[in-house]
Write an enzyme that holds these catalytic residues in place. Sequence first.
Site, PDB file in Angstrom:
ATOM      1  N   LYS A   1       2.077   4.609  -2.849  1.00 60.27           N
ATOM      2  CA  LYS A   1       1.208   6.267  -2.607  1.00 60.27           C
ATOM      3  C   LYS A   1       2.743   6.350  -2.437  1.00 60.27           C
ATOM      4  O   LYS A   1       2.579   7.546  -3.859  1.00 60.27           O
ATOM      5  CB  LYS A   1       1.278   5.998  -0.969  1.00 60.27           C
ATOM      6  CG  LYS A   1       0.103   5.311  -0.615  1.00 60.27           C
ATOM      7  CD  LYS A   1      -0.392   6.205   0.732  1.00 60.27           C
ATOM      8  CE  LYS A   1      -1.979   5.430   1.026  1.00 60.27           C
ATOM      9  NZ  LYS A   1      -1.976   4.848   2.731  1.00 60.27           N
TER      10      LYS A   1
ATOM     11  N   ASP B   1       0.611  -0.640   0.037  1.00 70.06           N
ATOM     12  CA  ASP B   1       0.520  -0.056   0.048  1.00 70.06           C
ATOM     13  C   ASP B   1       0.878   1.160  -0.017  1.00 70.06           C
ATOM     14  O   ASP B   1       0.123   2.405  -0.950  1.00 70.06           O
ATOM     15  CB  ASP B   1      -1.140   0.175   1.572  1.00 70.06           C
ATOM     16  CG  ASP B   1      -1.806   0.954   1.416  1.00 70.06           C
ATOM     17  OD1 ASP B   1      -2.267   0.929   0.014  1.00 70.06           O
ATOM     18  OD2 ASP B   1      -1.627   1.947   1.624  1.00 70.06           O
TER      19      ASP B   1
END
Lengths: 354, 354
Positions: B230, B226
């Site tokens: 980003k 994750d």
Amino acid sequence: VYTINDHNICCIVNSDVVYNITNRLHSCLFDGNTKNIYIIGTGLIGTSLIKRIHNISITDYTFNIIATINTRTMEHEDYGTHTSDLNRFIEFVLTDTYNNKIVVDCTSSNLILNYYDKLLLNNIGIVTPNKKGNTQSYQSFLRYTSYISYKYETTVCAGLPIISTLKNLLLSGDEILSIEGVLSGTLGYIFTQYNNTDKPFIDIVKQAEQLGYTEPNPLDDLNGVDVMRKILILARICGISMELDDVANELFLPPNCINSKTKAEFYSSLHECKPEKKAGFDIHYVASFKQNKASVGIQYVNKAHPLSGLKGNDNMVIITTKLYFKNPIVIQGPGAGAEVTSAGVLSDIIQLTF
Amino acid sequence: VYTINDHNICCIVNSDVVYNITNRLHSCLFDGNTKNIYIIGTGLIGTSLIKRIHNISITDYTFNIIATINTRTMEHEDYGTHTSDLNRFIEFVLTDTYNNKIVVDCTSSNLILNYYDKLLLNNIGIVTPNKKGNTQSYQSFLRYTSYISYKYETTVCAGLPIISTLKNLLLSGDEILSIEGVLSGTLGYIFTQYNNTDKPFIDIVKQAEQLGYTEPNPLDDLNGVDVMRKILILARICGISMELDDVANELFLPPNCINSKTKAEFYSSLHECKPEKKAGFDIHYVASFKQNKASVGIQYVNKAHPLSGLKGNDNMVIITTKLYFKNPIVIQGPGAGAEVTSAGVLSDIIQLTF
């Protein structure tokens, strides 16, 4: 009144706005990405902005600096160089046949404010780092900010995204519970030094002056008026009808300093200024807005407080809202200086729409 | 080709864009402030968004939720409730005669991405907190982000102004030298706890799970994927052609954890995970982008580093640029959660123009 079908869009408007609407439509359809710029004030920020515009390599936009003016001369791309005449300069702006005209007020003067209404009414954009416009009467603040073509992100903490963040929070329906922070790099520097050394306060102020961090007369930083203006702007953005006089300013300077007429007089009384230190706390010059009240002055913050992490001449703004309640949004960084300010101004110019 | 005089603006366009242009012109002239919204996904974020839209008190805009869809059902203001059928839902979006149509992708699924191109091409806005769209191929990222009607501020750190700040810096001609930070509230919380207590790592992860800070299987936080997404998005915004595989991920978990198939398997190996502590340093899971390279993994930061000021489950992003060189811009605050995410999504919806 309008009709629409697959072939026509027809709209009937009052004759007095035909010119304005035609211009807008033209910008919207054809050359919205050309920016025709008039710069008022060619001091540090104005000069830095001109350099930045000349060097920019964005191909999506065309930037034309049509004219500039300072206290001595004015230069116009089409009309050449003349002795400075602000009235005539504004006439150029109003009558020139360019589209997407933007006036950038790079002064810290009140003089230009007389023209803001007329410019905005005539669909001319204004971009400004000049705090004076936003800190006149609340009514004029409401008037200016009712135009989308009025951009003023750099009036608080220069290029740091303070105003845009605040506006976005409000737009999304969030409720601002408090804003606090160090909004002056000068005062941030002075008190950080004061916290971390044993030097007398006066020596630190002199050092800050030598480093070029202060106004020509440091009294203009230390009296807190500049910080009052900044917190006033933030409070007004939150929808609070407030005037500059409504911002509480608890002075920490001796009266002789405050009332001094010259820098020499100021310094001759400053040696009496010895803000009290408290063990376990940092001392900072904090602006705060809370429960519809704004204030500036010395505060003691414990070591766990975000402000105790302040460094150099950084600014820091702490925004606590209904959604950001347990942990606030904290934005920190250099909040003054010609380079970061002119970059912020350019960013406003690019985002300005009519 | 166009002509203009005081009475007419005439513009000749290709017949295939007539519908699109007429729509745009109509939005621009008449009801740019009405937003007709289609919500895909009614989980935590979608539900919070719907509540937020119903409660909003801004009078400048009108928000209509035209339709919603989840994995089970779909509801349309005009056509009622049906069994979920994404194809049909998209047909509604494409053919409904509303102006200013905006699809909000509140899923974390790949399924919707197949429709992004078609929607954008048909002048339908997309607002999304879904990182998947921005982290497919670099080409698709370029395609989506070439539309001004594609808004994705909340794909990195939810409502914190990270992407807008980065874009503004780039717009103003500044050069990004590095981005580093803690981009996961979960990992921020876990390592802050690990730094400040003597608890075993596994106990802290379990505690984070109990507090609802982790994904259903905490492996999905701790494997760093994750966070890779980003930092990839931020790198791409900086103009770097990079794929997810190009982000270096130095794993700190034991191989048995990484390869675990269930949460039970994951936890049964996690007790071996004991990231080494170093005196005088904090340990953090840091994403960084520097010299065109992106990486995620454990880093040791000294007590003077901004990251050592991290609290609770805050995110922190540190942006160093040519202009913000000596002192970077630091933005800190909660960067996840349904409430702050849906507020950020609403702010994107409001700012979306066609």
